[in-house]
Design a protein around this motif. Structure first.
Motif, short mmCIF file in Angstrom:
data_model
loop_
_atom_site.label_atom_id
_atom_site.label_comp_id
_atom_site.label_asym_id
_atom_site.label_seq_id
_atom_site.Cartn_x
_atom_site.Cartn_y
_atom_site.Cartn_z
N UNK A 81 50.84 49.50 62.44
CA UNK A 81 51.08 48.06 62.31
C UNK A 81 49.89 47.36 61.66
N UNK A 82 48.68 47.49 62.22
CA UNK A 82 47.51 46.90 61.54
C UNK A 82 47.28 47.48 60.15
N UNK A 83 47.56 48.78 59.97
CA UNK A 83 47.41 49.37 58.64
C UNK A 83 48.36 48.73 57.64
N UNK A 84 49.60 48.47 58.08
CA UNK A 84 50.55 47.80 57.20
C UNK A 84 50.12 46.37 56.90
N UNK A 85 49.57 45.68 57.90
CA UNK A 85 49.07 44.32 57.68
C UNK A 85 47.94 44.32 56.66
N UNK A 86 47.03 45.29 56.79
CA UNK A 86 45.94 45.39 55.82
C UNK A 86 46.49 45.77 54.45
N UNK A 87 47.54 46.61 54.43
CA UNK A 87 48.18 46.97 53.16
C UNK A 87 48.83 45.77 52.49
N UNK A 88 49.46 44.89 53.29
CA UNK A 88 50.06 43.67 52.73
C UNK A 88 48.97 42.80 52.11
N UNK A 89 47.83 42.69 52.80
CA UNK A 89 46.72 41.91 52.24
C UNK A 89 46.22 42.51 50.93
N UNK A 90 46.17 43.85 50.87
CA UNK A 90 45.75 44.52 49.63
C UNK A 90 46.74 44.24 48.51
N UNK A 91 48.03 44.31 48.81
CA UNK A 91 49.05 44.04 47.80
C UNK A 91 48.95 42.59 47.32
N UNK A 92 48.76 41.65 48.26
CA UNK A 92 48.62 40.25 47.89
C UNK A 92 47.38 40.02 47.02
N UNK A 93 46.30 40.72 47.35
CA UNK A 93 45.08 40.61 46.56
C UNK A 93 45.31 41.09 45.13
N UNK A 94 45.96 42.24 45.00
CA UNK A 94 46.24 42.78 43.67
C UNK A 94 47.22 41.88 42.92
N UNK A 95 48.27 41.42 43.62
CA UNK A 95 49.26 40.56 42.97
C UNK A 95 48.63 39.25 42.52
N UNK A 96 47.75 38.68 43.35
CA UNK A 96 47.08 37.43 42.98
C UNK A 96 46.21 37.62 41.76
N UNK A 97 45.50 38.74 41.70
CA UNK A 97 44.67 39.02 40.54
C UNK A 97 45.50 39.18 39.29
N UNK A 98 46.62 39.89 39.40
CA UNK A 98 47.50 40.09 38.25
C UNK A 98 48.08 38.76 37.77
N UNK A 99 48.55 37.95 38.72
CA UNK A 99 49.11 36.64 38.35
C UNK A 99 48.05 35.76 37.69
N UNK A 100 46.85 35.74 38.27
CA UNK A 100 45.78 34.90 37.72
C UNK A 100 45.44 35.30 36.29
N UNK A 101 45.40 36.60 36.03
CA UNK A 101 45.07 37.05 34.68
C UNK A 101 46.15 36.63 33.69
N UNK A 102 47.44 36.80 34.06
CA UNK A 102 48.52 36.40 33.16
C UNK A 102 48.51 34.89 32.94
N UNK A 103 48.26 34.14 34.01
CA UNK A 103 48.26 32.68 33.90
C UNK A 103 47.15 32.20 32.99
N UNK A 104 45.96 32.75 33.16
CA UNK A 104 44.83 32.33 32.34
C UNK A 104 45.00 32.75 30.88
N UNK A 105 45.59 33.95 30.66
CA UNK A 105 45.84 34.37 29.28
C UNK A 105 46.88 33.49 28.61
N UNK A 106 47.95 33.16 29.35
CA UNK A 106 48.97 32.28 28.79
C UNK A 106 48.40 30.89 28.52
N UNK A 107 47.54 30.41 29.43
CA UNK A 107 46.93 29.10 29.25
C UNK A 107 46.01 29.09 28.03
N UNK A 108 45.26 30.21 27.86
CA UNK A 108 44.39 30.31 26.69
C UNK A 108 45.18 30.32 25.40
#
Length: 593
Positions: free
Chosen positions: A525-552
């Protein structure tokens, strides 16, 4: 005009070469030499005889090869129709389908393995329903079959992304000519479309083979240790760093990774895949009949449901109080997230620190190497690119073994602390393994900058250093950002090197914490919670890169329109001063391991 190498340029090149030699070439070379060392400084093949003389190691070698090839096969069966349908036909939601198809890459494969066990395991949700309704179960998660299933689902986006680019680049006139000559359906795909898209397919297939062959976390989580990567890890951690068979395994893993890349390049040698024009501009997408559309949507929906099931399973597990022998959790709770915030907050901080420093180092080296390659006449500059890109073929467990061997006994200057006992090597391993991603982004960005802009700045009196700082780096910002984010998000889910180089829980990043939690039923259970946080971290980074590139990109178009309102928004035709860079299949895009 290329600048002659100045003393400063030569110094930067030598510094980069020294770093690559110290943290890549020499450690990996130590692994290779140790595999042939007889213990007295002589050459021997006895270690290889010992390797093939043990039935467990022979079985592990055969299993790793079979799992990698089967994973490529099943990943292709998923990716090829998905790419073909969404690119070559009028298909509503094609962009959404391709986006969802890439989502498996943002989850570590060993985390997805746990989630898939809960859904497709012997007592998972799907098999419980099948047993109740039909009286039989699917043996998808048993032994090597489970490894192939997990790896195929996780890594098929490599083929999907590369093949999508290749299909879009095909000249539509080629397909129209084949249609006029009577080619239809499977014959058209087999004789015209797929051969022209072969470079993209081979690039993706080579990446899938390499990533599966050196994956450590998924077999360990599934309890399948009769494969090469788990055997290398177990021998080094149980027998010790001096075990020669561990180095033989590492050498074999390096050899097959390089062989996969070489074969993918060799298969395309002496063949011409070029077309007169890009497919996106002239392609007439064909319509599907109602029956064909129903079958296509049904198949794609089923595929997406399966490939996205690990994300759903992980999310449910992170909230589940009890989930055993039931289709869905018996009760839900937020306690797992509270446990993670209390016990694993340091792991999140360590991940941000290690990955941030590694990504910064990668883009710094990437910019420097790209500039030396494309803007100087420095002798041997291409070797910097070759050396940096070679990290793509080095498995994480091999690099970690090389560090443990090469840096054993080395202390941090002016201290009594051994280098192998610190987190520094973890960060450096992340940087070295992700350097090819940042380098390719920086090279692509610099290739798109006209040399005339730098010449204009220097003609106005700017020094080379000022030109780089005020002209080149701002224009490369998009590529630098893409390289930084690619390095960061893929390092965040690195496990192979992390398991061997982490010596204390206080040094552990998130990937190590997830693995530790997943070793016990109570910790999933805690491992899955930490995994969700890792996925959110990666997803946020991916989204931020696409957003900044599109904005540029949007800002650049707005500036161009403001400067010349009559100018077209679309890019101008290529000229001698501004050579066009054609999109190519991506060979360095996997973020997760």
């Amino acid at each position: 005009m290329h600048a002659r190498p100045s003393p400063a340029t030569l110094g930067v090149a030598l510094l980069i070469a020294a770093l690559l030699a110290l943290f890549l070439i020499l450690p990996v070379g130590t692994v290779v030499l140790t595999a042939f060392d007889d213990g007295a400084g002589g050459f021997t093949l006895s270690h290889f005889t010992g390797f093939f003389g043990q039935s467990l190691l022979r079985e592990s070698f055969a299993n790793s090869l079979a799992v990698s090839l089967l994973s490529v096969l099943f990943a292709s069966l998923i990716a090829v129709p998905l790419a073909y349908f969404t690119v070559r036909f009028q298909f509503r939601g094609a962009i959404l389908i391709q986006t969802l198809g890439v989502l498996p890459l943002i989850m570590p494969p060993f985390v997805g393995a746990v989630a898939l066990q809960l859904i497709f395991g012997t007592n998972g949700s799907v098999n419980l329903l099948l047993d109740e309704w039909l009286g039989w179960r699917l043996p998808l998660m048993q032994g090597l079959t489970g490894v192939v299933f997990v790896e195929s689902i996780h890594y098929f986006p490599f083929i999907l992304m590369n093949l999508t680019v290749a299909l879009r680049n095909i000249d539509g006139a080629m397909e129209e000519s084949a249609l006029n000559l009577g080619a239809r359906g499977w014959r058209l795909f087999r004789r015209v479309i797929f051969p022209l898209a072969m470079p993209g397919f081979l690039a993706g297939a080579a990446l899938v083979f390499i990533k599966v062959f050196d994956d450590l976390g998924t077999p360990l989580v599934l309890g399948t240790t009769n494969m090469l990567a788990p055997q290398a890890y177990l021998r080094i951690t149980s027998i010790g760093i001096n075990d020669p068979l561990g180095y033989v395994i590492a050498f074999i893993m390096i050899g097959f990774s390089i062989l996969a890349l070489w074969l993918s390049a060799r298969a395309m040698r002496d063949r011409d895949y070029s077309t007169a024009q890009k497919g996106g501009a002239s392609l007439q997408r064909r319509r599907l009949s109602p029956g064909q559309a129903l079958l296509a949507y049904g198949w794609i929906g089923l595929v997406l449901l399966v490939v996205l099931s690990p994300h759903l399973g992980l999310l449910l597990l992170s909230f589940a109080r009890v989930w055993s022998f039931s289709v869905l959790p018996d009760a839900f709770t937020l306690q797992h997230y509270g446990t993670v915030m209390e016990d694993a907050a340091g792991m999140v901080g360590n991940t941000l620190l290690y990955c941030g420093l590694a990504a910064f180092l990668d883009v710094a080296l990437g910019v420097a190497i790209a500039y030396l390659m494309l803007r100087t006449r420095l002798a041997g500059r291409q070797w910097l690119d070759f050396a940096a890109s070679a990290a793509l073929a080095i498995p994480g467990v091999v690099l970690a073994i090389g560090y443990l061997r090469f840096f054993r006994g080395a202390k941090i200057p002016f201290t009594e602390i051994y280098l192998t006992q610190t987190w520094v090597l973890i960060m450096i391993a992340y940087a070295v393994r992700r350097l090819p991603y940042a380098l390719r982004s920086c090279v692509a960005a610099l290739q798109q900058i006209s040399l005339s802009l730098e010449e204009a700045a220097q003609s106005l009196g700017a020094t080379r250093a000022r030109t780089i700082r005020r002209v080149v780096l701002p224009l490369m910002a998009g590529g630098i950002l893409a390289g930084f984010v690619s390095s960061f998000i893929t390092a965040a889910v690195e496990l192979s090197a992390t398991l061997l180089l982490t010596t204390a829980e206080s040094q552990a990043p998130m990937s190590y914490g997830i693995y530790l939690y997943m070793q016990s039923v109570s910790g999933r259970g805690p491992g899955a919670a930490l995994g969700v946080l890792a996925v959110l971290l990666v997803a946020a980074g991916t989204f931020a890169s696409h957003w900044m590139l599109e904005r540029g990109t949007a800002n650049e178009r707005a500036d161009a329109l403001a400067a010349d309102p009559a100018a077209p928004i679309a890019p101008a035709l290529p000229s001698a001063a501004a050579p066009a860079v054609q999109p190519k299949p991506i060979l360095s895009s996997e973020p997760a391991e």
